[in-house]
Design an enzyme around this catalytic site. Structure first.
Site, PDB file in Angstrom:
ATOM      1  N   LYS A   1       0.847  -1.203   0.000  1.00  0.00           N
ATOM      2  CA  LYS A   1       0.000   0.000   0.000  1.00  0.00           C
ATOM      3  C   LYS A   1       0.881   1.251   0.000  1.00  0.00           C
ATOM      4  CE  LYS A   1      -3.765  -2.526   2.051  1.00  0.00           C
ATOM      5  NZ  LYS A   1      -4.462  -3.005   3.245  1.00  0.00           N
TER       6      LYS A   1
ATOM      7  N   ASP B   1     -11.221   2.371   3.558  1.00  0.00           N
ATOM      8  CA  ASP B   1     -11.460   0.931   3.398  1.00  0.00           C
ATOM      9  C   ASP B   1     -12.944   0.642   3.169  1.00  0.00           C
ATOM     10  OD1 ASP B   1      -9.315  -0.807   3.310  1.00  0.00           O
ATOM     11  OD2 ASP B   1      -9.029  -0.837   5.495  1.00  0.00           O
TER      12      ASP B   1
ATOM     13  N   GLN C   1      -4.644  -1.756   9.356  1.00  0.00           N
ATOM     14  CA  GLN C   1      -4.478  -3.060   8.719  1.00  0.00           C
ATOM     15  C   GLN C   1      -5.081  -4.152   9.604  1.00  0.00           C
ATOM     16  OE1 GLN C   1      -3.193  -3.649   5.565  1.00  0.00           O
ATOM     17  NE2 GLN C   1      -3.921  -5.724   5.953  1.00  0.00           N
TER      18      GLN C   1
END
Ligand code: NDP
Length: 281
Positions: A52, A119, A96
């Protein structure tokens, strides 16, 4: 031979488009910044986080990295998220997953401001998707819609069957296909006669989490098959939920693993970050 839906190529295309967009935004004095938080040092998570950050650097997005020790408390993590929520220079916040067991994942997701929820996991984002309002969408299913559209595959009017109903793949996938006017069926471990249902699909999305479970008996001839699964087989090679060699000869289009859905997830995360910055402006 089926059309091979090339996620590597399509994701690269999206990243190029985003790079140009970010450049133009910079010229207008708008910068894009993603905060990435990792708690603990799970090796798979470290790889995802690294990828990422690499994608951010390529596109011109600033990434702030928070690598917190395993023993970080929930309060400490929520306090950091609270600070990042307030910062005007931060457009996206990503924690994460998975987080260590002593931290309540849902509390963490709820703590992220919906306007920075790149997200797309916050209940407000999911609710907005459900009632057709603007909001961030979970990156993997959003990436699948892009794969279909950019490969010239029509969704409207098609029978779409999804195997799996998880919050990050199956459910948002269903809502997105519905938004595109597909006729959607969601299957799960309680579905009776799964093959009978999946064989109705013009577009079959496999997000079941079982290596190579989907063989040609599950697939109607000429169907489009999207494989979300990622697994390592006995030879440590990547494979999906679909038995590719068995299914490819009977379908009209298929995503390979690797190089199908996987690369799209990061591309759509980058897209959400850029959108977040543009919207704030
Ligand atoms: P989950 O394990 O959260 O969900 C799996 C779903 O499959 C559940 O809804 C489960 O049903 C259903 N299921 C399990 N067994 C069966 C069965 N025998 N018949 C019918 N349905 C079944 O997985 P995720 O959605 O998180 O992920 C799915 C796969 O996609 C995994 O391989 C994961 O690694 C991969 N993945 C890939 C991403 C990418 O970027 N390419 C991103 C996210 C995930 P029930 O609800 O009843 O338990």
């Amino acid at each position: 031979m089926p059309q091979i839906i090339n996620g590597k190529e399509i994701s690269a295309q999206i990243k190029e488009e985003l790079k140009d967009k970010v450049k133009a935004m910079k010229e207008d004095g708008i910068s894009v910044c993603l905060a990435v938080i990792q708690v603990g040092d799970d090796p798979a998570s470290s790889v995802y986080v690294g990828n990422k950050k690499k994608a951010c650097a390529y596109i011109g997005i600033t990434s702030l990295s928070y690598e917190l020790p395993e023993e970080t408390t929930q309060e400490e993590l929520l306090a950091l998220i609270g600070e990042l929520n307030k910062r005007k220079d931060v457009n996206g916040i990503l924690v994460q997953l998975p987080v260590p067991a002593h931290i309540d994942k849902d509390a963490v997701i709820r703590a992220i401001a919906p306007e920075k929820d790149v997200d797309g996991f916050h209940p407000q984002s999911v609710g907005a998707l459900c009632i057709g309002q603007e909001g961030f969408v979970s990156c993997t299913p959003a990436g699948i819609i892009q794969l279909l559209k950019r490969s010239g595959i029509e969704i409207a009017g098609k029978e779409c069957v999804i195997i799996g109903r998880s919050n990050i793949v199956g459910k948002p996938m269903a809502l997105l296909l519905l938004r595109e006017n597909g006729t959607v069926t969601v299957t799960h471990s309680g579905t009776k006669d799964l093959k009978e249902v999946t064989r109705r699909a013009d577009i079959l999305v496999a997000a079941v989490g079982k290596p190579k479970m989907i063989t040609r008996e599950y697939v109607k001839e000429g169907a489009v098959v999207i494989d979300v699964g990622i697994h390592r087989n006995e030879n440590n090679k990547l494979c999906g939920d679909v038995d590719y060699d068995d299914v490819a000869p009977v379908c009209s289009a298929i995503t390979p693993v690797p190089g199908g859905v996987g690369p799209m997830t990061i591309a759509m995360l980058m897209n959400n970050c850029v959108e977040s910055a543009a919207l704030r402006q």
